[in-house]
Structures are given as structure tokens and as C-alpha cells.
Write a protein that holds these residues in place. Structure first.
Motif, PDB file in Angstrom:
ATOM      1  N   ASP A 152       0.823  -1.206   0.000  1.00 31.01           N
ATOM      2  CA  ASP A 152       0.000   0.000   0.000  1.00 31.01           C
ATOM      3  C   ASP A 152       0.858   1.257   0.000  1.00 31.01           C
TER       4      ASP A 152
ATOM      5  N   ARG B 238      -7.297  -2.411   2.166  1.00 26.39           N
ATOM      6  CA  ARG B 238      -5.923  -2.543   2.617  1.00 26.39           C
ATOM      7  C   ARG B 238      -5.895  -3.698   3.603  1.00 26.39           C
TER       8      ARG B 238
ATOM      9  N   HIS C  47      -1.048  -4.241   2.759  1.00 32.65           N
ATOM     10  CA  HIS C  47      -1.069  -4.545   1.327  1.00 32.65           C
ATOM     11  C   HIS C  47      -2.366  -4.023   0.725  1.00 32.65           C
ATOM     12  N   PHE C  48      -2.261  -3.513  -0.475  1.00 33.08           N
ATOM     13  CA  PHE C  48      -3.390  -2.959  -1.209  1.00 33.08           C
ATOM     14  C   PHE C  48      -3.982  -4.051  -2.101  1.00 33.08           C
TER      15      PHE C  48
END
Length: 170
Positions: free
Chosen positions: A12, A38, A42-43
Motif C-alpha cells: 500500500d 488494505r 497490502h493494497f
């Protein structure tokens, strides 16, 4: 017109949604459905759009992925058209101490009753695990399903609620 399913995942950082949306807008892609979240830094984004060819979108997204921080996939999909809900909308919420198998057990009870999970999110906050699911249920099964969900939740040591969803909010 092409319909595409696109996923974007990676570490992210601010601006990912804007970057992807701008690329798609420049190509004339119409964003029809999307979800973004998210997860532990992490996106993750999944979207459906209509317009350009898959190869054009892949090429346009390539610069965003060039440094290896993001991974984008583009896949042509067959449009389903407007799909009427298959049942009545409900929201299931589960919370309790984290343990293996909560999502598997609770969603199995839903499926066995003819339900369909249409949206699901989970969160781990310390030792508290939370599941929130939007589901479609066949008419007339909610009361019996609630009893089965409560039995399963008790076996797992968690709490569950099942309530009708306000369709205007979904």
C-alpha cells in the motif's frame, strides 16, 4: 463493447486508486463495479470496467507495475447483464476469539441453507476476529438458518447475528 475484470495488488501507498482510475479514464474505460481494501499493509483492488481492449489496459497499467511494487492483471469477461437478486438480502456478523475455520464453518452453514455470499470482509484486531458478510437467502429460511448459525457459532466459541439488510444501503 469489452468488459474487463482487473485486479491490482501490492504494498500500500497513497495514490494507487487515483493512479489506476486515471489510467482507465484516459483509455475511456467506464468503471462499473469495484472494491478496494488494505490488508495488513497490502493494497488489493478488484474492478469491472467496460470499454477498451484488455491488451490496451495491460499496456497502460504497465508503468504503474514497472518497479515491481504493484501487480495488475486484466482479463476479458463475458457480461452477465442485469442480474436480479436470487433471494432476500441479509447481513451476517460474526465476532470472537480468532481461531482456524471460522469463515469456512459459517459460510458452509449459509450455503447449505441455499444462501449466497455476495460480499465478505474479515478483520483481526488483536485476538478479536470479525466477519461481516452480505448474503442472499431463499425466502423463508432465515429463522431456521439463524438457529443453525448460532449452534455452529457456539461450537466455534464466537457470536453471530443475522439480520435483514436494508436494500437501500446495499
Amino acid at each position: 463493447m469489452n468488459e474487463l475484470a482487473i485486479t491490482v495488488i501490492g504494498r500500500d501507498r497513497p495514490g494507487i486508486v487515483a493512479d489506476v482510475a486515471e489510467v482507465l479514464a484516459r483509455l475511456g474505460a467506464n468503471l462499473t463495479d469495484s472494491t478496494m481494501t488494505r490488508l495488513r499493509g497490502h493494497f488489493a483492488m478488484t474492478l469491472i470496467c467496460t470499454g477498451p481492449a484488455a491488451a490496451d489496459v495491460e499496456a497502460a497499467l504497465a508503468p504503474l507495475c514497472a518497479e515491481g511494487q504493484l501487480l495488475a492483471t486484466v482479463r476479458a469477461v463475458t457480461p452477465d447483464g442485469e442480474v436480479a437478486p436470487a433471494g432476500e438480502p441479509y447481513v451476517m456478523a460474526v465476532h470472537g476469539s480468532d481461531r482456524m475455520g471460522i469463515v469456512a464453518a459459517m459460510t458452509r452453514v449459509l450455503v447449505d441453507a441455499g444462501g449466497n455470499v455476495t460480499d465478505l470482509s474479515t478483520r483481526l484486531a488483536g485476538s478479536l476476529y470479525v466477519v461481516l458478510a452480505e448474503v442472499e437467502l431463499p425466502p423463508g429460511v432465515a429463522d431456521a438458518l439463524t438457529e443453525r448459525l448460532q449452534r455452529t457459532a457456539a461450537e466455534l466459541g464466537v457470536e453471530v447475528t443475522l439480520r435483514p439488510a436494508d436494500p437501500d444501503l446495499l
